[in-house]
Design an enzyme around this catalytic site. Structure first.
Site, PDB file in Angstrom:
ATOM      1  N   ASP A 115      10.887 -12.203 -27.491  1.00  0.00           N
ATOM      2  CA  ASP A 115      10.866 -11.042 -26.436  1.00  0.00           C
ATOM      3  C   ASP A 115      11.921 -10.365 -26.858  1.00  0.00           C
ATOM      4  OD1 ASP A 115      11.497  -9.600 -24.083  1.00  0.00           O
ATOM      5  OD2 ASP A 115      10.861 -11.128 -22.986  1.00  0.00           O
ATOM      6  N   ASN A 134       7.241  -3.540 -33.757  1.00  0.00           N
ATOM      7  CA  ASN A 134       6.218  -2.995 -33.272  1.00  0.00           C
ATOM      8  C   ASN A 134       5.943  -3.002 -31.772  1.00  0.00           C
ATOM      9  OD1 ASN A 134       2.732  -2.359 -33.484  1.00  0.00           O
ATOM     10  ND2 ASN A 134       2.846  -4.104 -32.328  1.00  0.00           N
ATOM     11  N   THR A 151      -6.323   0.559 -27.929  1.00  0.00           N
ATOM     12  CA  THR A 151      -5.615  -0.618 -27.638  1.00  0.00           C
ATOM     13  C   THR A 151      -5.274  -0.581 -26.203  1.00  0.00           C
ATOM     14  OG1 THR A 151      -3.400   0.216 -27.762  1.00  0.00           O
ATOM     15  CG2 THR A 151      -4.223  -0.490 -29.812  1.00  0.00           C
ATOM     16  N   TYR A 162       8.686   7.085 -21.753  1.00  0.00           N
ATOM     17  CA  TYR A 162       7.905   6.665 -23.322  1.00  0.00           C
ATOM     18  C   TYR A 162       8.330   7.603 -24.163  1.00  0.00           C
ATOM     19  CZ  TYR A 162       4.398   5.444 -26.582  1.00  0.00           C
ATOM     20  OH  TYR A 162       3.606   4.865 -27.714  1.00  0.00           O
ATOM     21  N   LYS A 190      10.783   7.115 -27.528  1.00  0.00           N
ATOM     22  CA  LYS A 190      10.298   7.435 -29.066  1.00  0.00           C
ATOM     23  C   LYS A 190      11.202   8.165 -29.740  1.00  0.00           C
ATOM     24  CE  LYS A 190       7.077   3.987 -28.636  1.00  0.00           C
ATOM     25  NZ  LYS A 190       7.076   2.794 -29.452  1.00  0.00           N
TER      26      LYS A 190
HETATM   27  N1  LIG Z   1      -2.179   2.660 -29.060  1.00  0.00           N
HETATM   28  C1  LIG Z   1      -1.601   4.000 -29.351  1.00  0.00           C
HETATM   29  O1  LIG Z   1      -2.316   4.866 -29.386  1.00  0.00           O
HETATM   30  C2  LIG Z   1      -0.196   4.386 -29.826  1.00  0.00           C
HETATM   31  C3  LIG Z   1       0.235   5.492 -30.326  1.00  0.00           C
HETATM   32  C4  LIG Z   1       1.500   5.512 -30.698  1.00  0.00           C
HETATM   33  C5  LIG Z   1       2.492   4.689 -30.691  1.00  0.00           C
HETATM   34  N2  LIG Z   1       1.845   3.557 -30.475  1.00  0.00           N
HETATM   35  C6  LIG Z   1       2.965   2.174 -30.619  1.00  0.00           C
HETATM   36  O2  LIG Z   1       2.362   1.309 -31.232  1.00  0.00           O
HETATM   37  C7  LIG Z   1       3.025  -0.062 -30.800  1.00  0.00           C
HETATM   38  C8  LIG Z   1       1.813  -1.048 -30.604  1.00  0.00           C
HETATM   39  O3  LIG Z   1       1.157  -0.334 -29.412  1.00  0.00           O
HETATM   40  P1  LIG Z   1      -0.346  -0.921 -29.224  1.00  0.00           P
HETATM   41  O4  LIG Z   1      -1.121   0.228 -28.850  1.00  0.00           O
HETATM   42  O5  LIG Z   1      -0.974  -1.903 -29.936  1.00  0.00           O
HETATM   43  O6  LIG Z   1       0.029  -1.616 -27.592  1.00  0.00           O
HETATM   44  P2  LIG Z   1      -0.483  -2.803 -27.029  1.00  0.00           P
HETATM   45  O7  LIG Z   1      -1.788  -3.210 -27.236  1.00  0.00           O
HETATM   46  O8  LIG Z   1      -0.209  -2.501 -25.657  1.00  0.00           O
HETATM   47  O9  LIG Z   1       0.525  -3.932 -27.554  1.00  0.00           O
HETATM   48  C9  LIG Z   1       1.792  -3.980 -27.369  1.00  0.00           C
HETATM   49  C10 LIG Z   1       2.519  -5.114 -27.837  1.00  0.00           C
HETATM   50  O10 LIG Z   1       3.798  -5.261 -27.770  1.00  0.00           O
HETATM   51  C11 LIG Z   1       4.128  -6.397 -26.923  1.00  0.00           C
HETATM   52  N3  LIG Z   1       5.400  -6.403 -26.148  1.00  0.00           N
HETATM   53  C12 LIG Z   1       5.688  -5.471 -25.044  1.00  0.00           C
HETATM   54  N4  LIG Z   1       6.905  -5.795 -24.632  1.00  0.00           N
HETATM   55  C13 LIG Z   1       7.508  -6.767 -25.229  1.00  0.00           C
HETATM   56  C14 LIG Z   1       8.630  -7.507 -25.353  1.00  0.00           C
HETATM   57  N5  LIG Z   1       9.513  -7.118 -24.404  1.00  0.00           N
HETATM   58  N6  LIG Z   1       8.756  -8.367 -26.341  1.00  0.00           N
HETATM   59  C15 LIG Z   1       7.811  -8.614 -27.202  1.00  0.00           C
HETATM   60  N7  LIG Z   1       6.427  -7.884 -27.348  1.00  0.00           N
HETATM   61  C16 LIG Z   1       6.363  -7.167 -26.303  1.00  0.00           C
HETATM   62  C17 LIG Z   1       2.946  -6.634 -26.092  1.00  0.00           C
HETATM   63  O11 LIG Z   1       3.039  -8.260 -25.594  1.00  0.00           O
HETATM   64  P3  LIG Z   1       2.322  -8.493 -24.301  1.00  0.00           P
HETATM   65  O12 LIG Z   1       0.992  -8.664 -24.620  1.00  0.00           O
HETATM   66  O13 LIG Z   1       3.111 -10.028 -24.064  1.00  0.00           O
HETATM   67  O14 LIG Z   1       2.583  -7.449 -23.199  1.00  0.00           O
HETATM   68  C18 LIG Z   1       1.901  -6.373 -26.987  1.00  0.00           C
HETATM   69  O15 LIG Z   1       1.721  -7.508 -28.015  1.00  0.00           O
HETATM   70  C19 LIG Z   1       3.951   0.398 -29.678  1.00  0.00           C
HETATM   71  O16 LIG Z   1       5.284   0.333 -29.901  1.00  0.00           O
HETATM   72  C20 LIG Z   1       3.259   1.731 -29.230  1.00  0.00           C
HETATM   73  O17 LIG Z   1       4.328   2.489 -28.566  1.00  0.00           O
HETATM   74  C21 LIG Z   1       0.777   3.241 -29.852  1.00  0.00           C
END
Ligand SMILES: NC(=O)c1ccc[n+]([C@@H]2O[C@H](COP(=O)([O-])OP(=O)(O)OC[C@H]3O[C@@H](n4cnc5c(N)ncnc54)[C@H](OP(=O)(O)O)[C@@H]3O)[C@@H](O)[C@H]2O)c1
Length: 244
Positions: A61, A88, A202, A167, A171
């Site tokens: 975490d 990530n 996601t 957010y 970033k």
């Molecule tokens: N999706 C997009 O369009 C997008 C665009 C730009 C950047 N991003 C970035 O890409 C990364 C992955 O995003 P995603 O879209 O795959 O999001 P997601 O599906 O919401 O997954 C986020 C992951 O981070 C974990 N997490 C959150 N807080 C945490 C903590 N305190 N300790 C450990 N793990 C934690 C979550 O775990 P839980 O399941 O336990 O909550 C989940 O596994 C993020 O940094 C996000 O900001 C995403």
């Protein structure tokens, strides 16, 4: 030294993190699937193993210093080094009905705890293990929403995207930290870069996102597997630099 590369991906039980683990695993990298909560990464690991990937669950975490330390101790004990760290894990907690000036301080704090301070502490904990790698790579998951240049530029792709101020600013801070760390590491074997994955389907990106998971993991994988001639301190989406 075991030649198979070892990668830790935080927040990897689902979304872009899990797909990144899958794509790295298919390149014969040993993947450590970081997930918060006891046993939470196990289902993801089982799925990856069925696909022939050398995957292991690691409880981490990123908002809990004790959990980060125990994850680093576990990796040291079991593997002795780390080649790739993918920061990530991330959260998007803003109330999207609110303007930047209206987001609560609680939201700002929780967002920064996970997206910035958690990333910094995880990096600090694993840096000694990355220094033991022949070619350490750190990938910080940023977003195009962290681009201050685009936010200030009328007509840019994100000029109107001000509903997620905490957010977005977290970033921007990830980008700034990446530049600071890249400077510190420039004479070492370690490279650190910031990735914009794209707008990806996601839980965070939502169903309306334009990219599938497969494409969404590509930038992270590319930065995790850079050769010695690759960039250090860059902000990248699909091989193209983004404006800071
Ligand atoms: N999706 C997009 O369009 C997008 C665009 C730009 C950047 N991003 C970035 O890409 C990364 C992955 O995003 P995603 O879209 O795959 O999001 P997601 O599906 O919401 O997954 C986020 C992951 O981070 C974990 N997490 C959150 N807080 C945490 C903590 N305190 N300790 C450990 N793990 C934690 C979550 O775990 P839980 O399941 O336990 O909550 C989940 O596994 C993020 O940094 C996000 O900001 C995403």
């Amino acid at each position: 030294m075991n030649k198979k590369k070892i990668a830790l991906i935080t927040g990897a039980k689902k979304g872009i993190g899990l797909e990144t683990a899958r794509q790295l695993g298919k390149q014969d990298v040993t993947v450590l699937v970081g997930a918060r909560g006891a046993g939470k990464g196990k289902a993801a690991v089982q799925k990856l193993r069925k696909e022939g990937i050398d995957a292991h669950a690691i409880e981490i975490d990123v908002t809990d210093p004790a959990s980060i330390k125990s994850a680093a101790d576990q990796v040291e004990r079991d593997f002795g080094r780390l080649d790739i760290l993918i920061n990530n894990a991330g959260v998007m907690l803003d109330d999207k009905e609110k303007k930047p000036s209206e987001q609560s301080l609680d939201v700002w704090r929780k967002t920064f705890d996970a997206n910035l301070f958690g990333l910094i502490l995880t990096t600090q904990a694993f840096l000694p293990l990355l220094r033991r790698s022949e070619a350490g790579r750190i990938v910080n998951l940023s977003s195009i929403l962290g681009s201050i240049t685009y936010h200030a530029q009328p007509g840019s792709p994100i000029y109107e995207s001000k509903s997620y101020a905490a957010y977005n600013v977290s970033k921007s801070a990830v980008n700034a930290y990446t530049v600071q760390l890249a400077y510190e590491l420039k004479e070492t074997n370690i490279k650190v870069n910031a990735a914009h994955p794209g707008w990806v389907k996601t839980d965070m990106g939502g169903a309306g996102a334009t990219m599938e998971l497969e494409g969404g993991a590509k930038t992270s994988v590319e930065l995790a597997t850079l050769g010695a001639d690759g960039p250090n301190g860059a902000y990248v989406h699909m091989g193209e630099s983004l404006p800071w």
